[in-house]
Design an enzyme around this catalytic site. Sequence first.
Site, PDB file in Angstrom:
ATOM      1  N   CYS A 161       0.763  -1.210  -0.034  1.00 18.58           N
ATOM      2  CA  CYS A 161      -0.108  -0.005   0.060  1.00 18.58           C
ATOM      3  C   CYS A 161       0.824   1.205  -0.147  1.00 18.58           C
ATOM      4  O   CYS A 161       0.332   2.313  -0.166  1.00 18.58           O
ATOM      5  CB  CYS A 161      -0.867  -0.058   1.245  1.00 18.58           C
ATOM      6  N   CYS A 190      -1.622  -3.024   8.090  1.00 15.43           N
ATOM      7  CA  CYS A 190      -0.905  -2.009   8.011  1.00 15.43           C
ATOM      8  C   CYS A 190      -1.111  -1.037   9.088  1.00 15.43           C
ATOM      9  O   CYS A 190      -2.385  -0.691   9.452  1.00 15.43           O
ATOM     10  CB  CYS A 190      -0.948  -1.409   6.702  1.00 15.43           C
ATOM     11  N   CYS A 239       1.362 -30.040  28.151  1.00 20.05           N
ATOM     12  CA  CYS A 239       1.992 -30.863  27.059  1.00 20.05           C
ATOM     13  C   CYS A 239       1.678 -30.090  25.737  1.00 20.05           C
ATOM     14  O   CYS A 239       0.782 -29.420  25.525  1.00 20.05           O
ATOM     15  CB  CYS A 239       0.882 -32.152  27.165  1.00 20.05           C
ATOM     16  N   CYS A 255      -1.308 -39.835  23.737  1.00 20.55           N
ATOM     17  CA  CYS A 255      -0.504 -38.936  23.751  1.00 20.55           C
ATOM     18  C   CYS A 255       1.078 -39.166  24.056  1.00 20.55           C
ATOM     19  O   CYS A 255       1.221 -40.069  25.071  1.00 20.55           O
ATOM     20  CB  CYS A 255      -0.791 -37.282  24.289  1.00 20.55           C
ATOM     21  N   CYS A 257       2.901 -37.568  25.940  1.00 18.04           N
ATOM     22  CA  CYS A 257       3.232 -37.283  27.317  1.00 18.04           C
ATOM     23  C   CYS A 257       2.610 -38.092  28.398  1.00 18.04           C
ATOM     24  O   CYS A 257       2.750 -38.017  29.404  1.00 18.04           O
ATOM     25  CB  CYS A 257       2.279 -35.909  27.342  1.00 18.04           C
ATOM     26  N   CYS A 315     -38.742 -29.085  66.569  1.00 21.52           N
ATOM     27  CA  CYS A 315     -40.122 -29.416  66.539  1.00 21.52           C
ATOM     28  C   CYS A 315     -40.612 -29.121  65.039  1.00 21.52           C
ATOM     29  O   CYS A 315     -39.845 -28.214  64.509  1.00 21.52           O
ATOM     30  CB  CYS A 315     -41.148 -28.962  67.487  1.00 21.52           C
ATOM     31  N   CYS A 331     -46.833 -28.539  56.831  1.00 29.76           N
ATOM     32  CA  CYS A 331     -47.901 -28.113  55.836  1.00 29.76           C
ATOM     33  C   CYS A 331     -47.537 -26.874  55.374  1.00 29.76           C
ATOM     34  O   CYS A 331     -48.176 -26.522  54.613  1.00 29.76           O
ATOM     35  CB  CYS A 331     -49.036 -28.254  56.565  1.00 29.76           C
ATOM     36  N   HIS A 338     -52.368 -23.309  64.024  1.00 26.22           N
ATOM     37  CA  HIS A 338     -52.146 -24.883  64.663  1.00 26.22           C
ATOM     38  C   HIS A 338     -52.614 -24.766  66.247  1.00 26.22           C
ATOM     39  O   HIS A 338     -52.006 -23.740  66.742  1.00 26.22           O
ATOM     40  CB  HIS A 338     -50.767 -25.156  64.462  1.00 26.22           C
ATOM     41  N   CYS A 348     -49.396 -32.036  63.406  1.00 23.80           N
ATOM     42  CA  CYS A 348     -50.107 -31.417  62.611  1.00 23.80           C
ATOM     43  C   CYS A 348     -50.985 -32.413  61.693  1.00 23.80           C
ATOM     44  O   CYS A 348     -50.340 -33.118  60.876  1.00 23.80           O
ATOM     45  CB  CYS A 348     -48.987 -30.837  61.744  1.00 23.80           C
TER      46      CYS A 348
END
Lengths: 505, 154
Positions: A161, A190, A239, A255, A257, A315, A331, A338, A348
């Site tokens: 260029c 470039c 490796c 391999c 290795c 409990c 529940c 309760h 319960c």
Amino acid sequence: MERENSYVSPNVDLEDGWGDEGSYEQSMERQASVQSAGIGGAGVEKEEVDKNGFIVQKLENIEKTQWRIVRETNETLGLTDDQSIILLRAFKWNTEKFQDKWLSTDNHSKLLIEQGLEFDQKIAKSFPYVNATLKSANQGYCQICYSQFNSTNAKADSLKCGHEFCSGDWTDYLSARVNQGFQFCISTTCPQHQCNMAVPHSMFVKYLTGADLKTYQKWFCKSYTDDNKKVRWCPFAGCDYCVIYKDGGIMEVNCKCGNSFCFKCGQESHKPSDCDNTKQWNLKNSAESENITWIMANTKDCPKCNKPIEKNQGCNHMTCRLCRHEFCWLCTGDWKEHGSATGGYYQCNKYDAAKKSGDQTILSKEKKIDDAKNELKKYMFYFERFNNHHKAEKHAKELLPVIQNKILMLHDVKNYPVGELNFLEEAINQVVRCRQVLKYTYVHGYYIKNEMELNLFQSMQEMLEKFCEHLHELIEKPLDPYLDPNIIERTPFYRYRDEQFARGR
Amino acid sequence: MQYSSAVVTPRIMKETKLLLEKTPPGVRVTVSEENPRHFLFDIQGPPGSFYEAGIFKVEIFLPSDYPMSPPKALFRTKVFHPNIDKVGRICLDILKQDKWTPALLIEKVVLSIQWLLGAPNLDDPLDTSVADVFKASPEHAEKTAREWVQLYAK
């Protein structure tokens, strides 16, 4: 093509090139000396294809293969090194595809402009200052360091260029690009803004030295291996071997290795489990998903603030620590409801009643929790055994040098022939291999859906496990008793060996 | 040639000289007394844009490997713009390592920043909440931008 530097590219047809243990620099030097002797045609290659159909190679040998392809392309199409390298990279090193494209079109300059090998006049027109900084227009100053071109240390150089910069700045620029990483390096253009001329291989080789040149060579090679489906780097840490797939169906690579991996997915060898299951399993091991399963199995959300709560004692009367909401563990209803009416404070019967009457919401909730608990139990069962073999494999690998040392000692002290001692090393390698397979049998087993298949599989797994454990036990036995120089009798040792053979095979 | 932060390279000297002598229109430049690699610019909002009446303070710092690495630029004036965030960071291609080239100049950077003020890029926003306002209601965005100019860029 003119070569200004003694080292441009390694020659491919070296007589003694394969299996060379010399250092990288040495091989570079040698390549350079061969280079200056001239380029011959592509010679006959000696390739070590292993029994699974793979070639395991060091970096510099890969580079030779890469250069062979470049040279072949040069000869067929009449291109230069720089052109072939950039064009081949654009076609992902698929020579056939590239040659087809090249031969089927007359408009080569379009292809060259696209890849930044020819100066694009259109860019110069739409960005006038790309032209404005050519040497003639910039009053003889380098646009990077602002020293005058005709001064002592500023030798001007440019790509096609024509944007000239001092040689020192080229070195700095290319060094910076190389050290910024692979992507930056291979896309270097470039230094002129908006100019898309690609910086070719020869330019890097011309201006880089030492560590920078080495890094460049690495990226250069990577540009070949990363885009190529038939090449894969060994995934094990430290490796730097590379594997080329030749042919054959076995996807398992041993391999150089010492590790083995699956060529298809790049994970550690995972026979008999398949790639997908293994990937899923590994993901499962590392991911949060198991935490979530645990949370589901062992906690309930506070009905008011939705924070998960684990009930580890006490409990059914729960008080959320965060929002102070009081509720019933069974529940998850408000505790206020309760009392004696629900069968006493600490009972319960709402829960039991709902269960009896088949309240769908409570039942489906229950089922979800149960499923999660079972799933977690199953997973823990398989993971424990997977992990156990994983650890054993590691220990066995650590044992290898110890055994090798013992072999030498037995040979030195007791004069056993080396050939008769090799069984020890074979045995330890066998153990490592078995452990690896056993490890992944648990992954395979985890994903088996069919019960009959599972039963058969488990009995086979059990058998392998039994023999492997026995062999492992034998090989871990201290060899020291056989090392006593005062004992001349060899029978116990041979008995030990025969036992290993009988069990190991 | 080795560049270091302590040294002012011939290139930086030349650039500074050029900047002081031939300052581009609509820009005022001050070089820091303590650090010659530190510049402070007053950039006028481009005419015809939401920012036309404002003067924006932009800080530019040249890193030790300049011009191999791009300069660092930061707005010191609050501005309502999709490519400039609350703390003044600028999303501009030539300020990023992959689009920066050593043949670019501080002057080009300043002019690009000025140009960016006039041409908000909604496809690549830095502050998505601002970009959303620009997308949803340009009138509202213009109003806020002009308000901020009155408040901060005078």
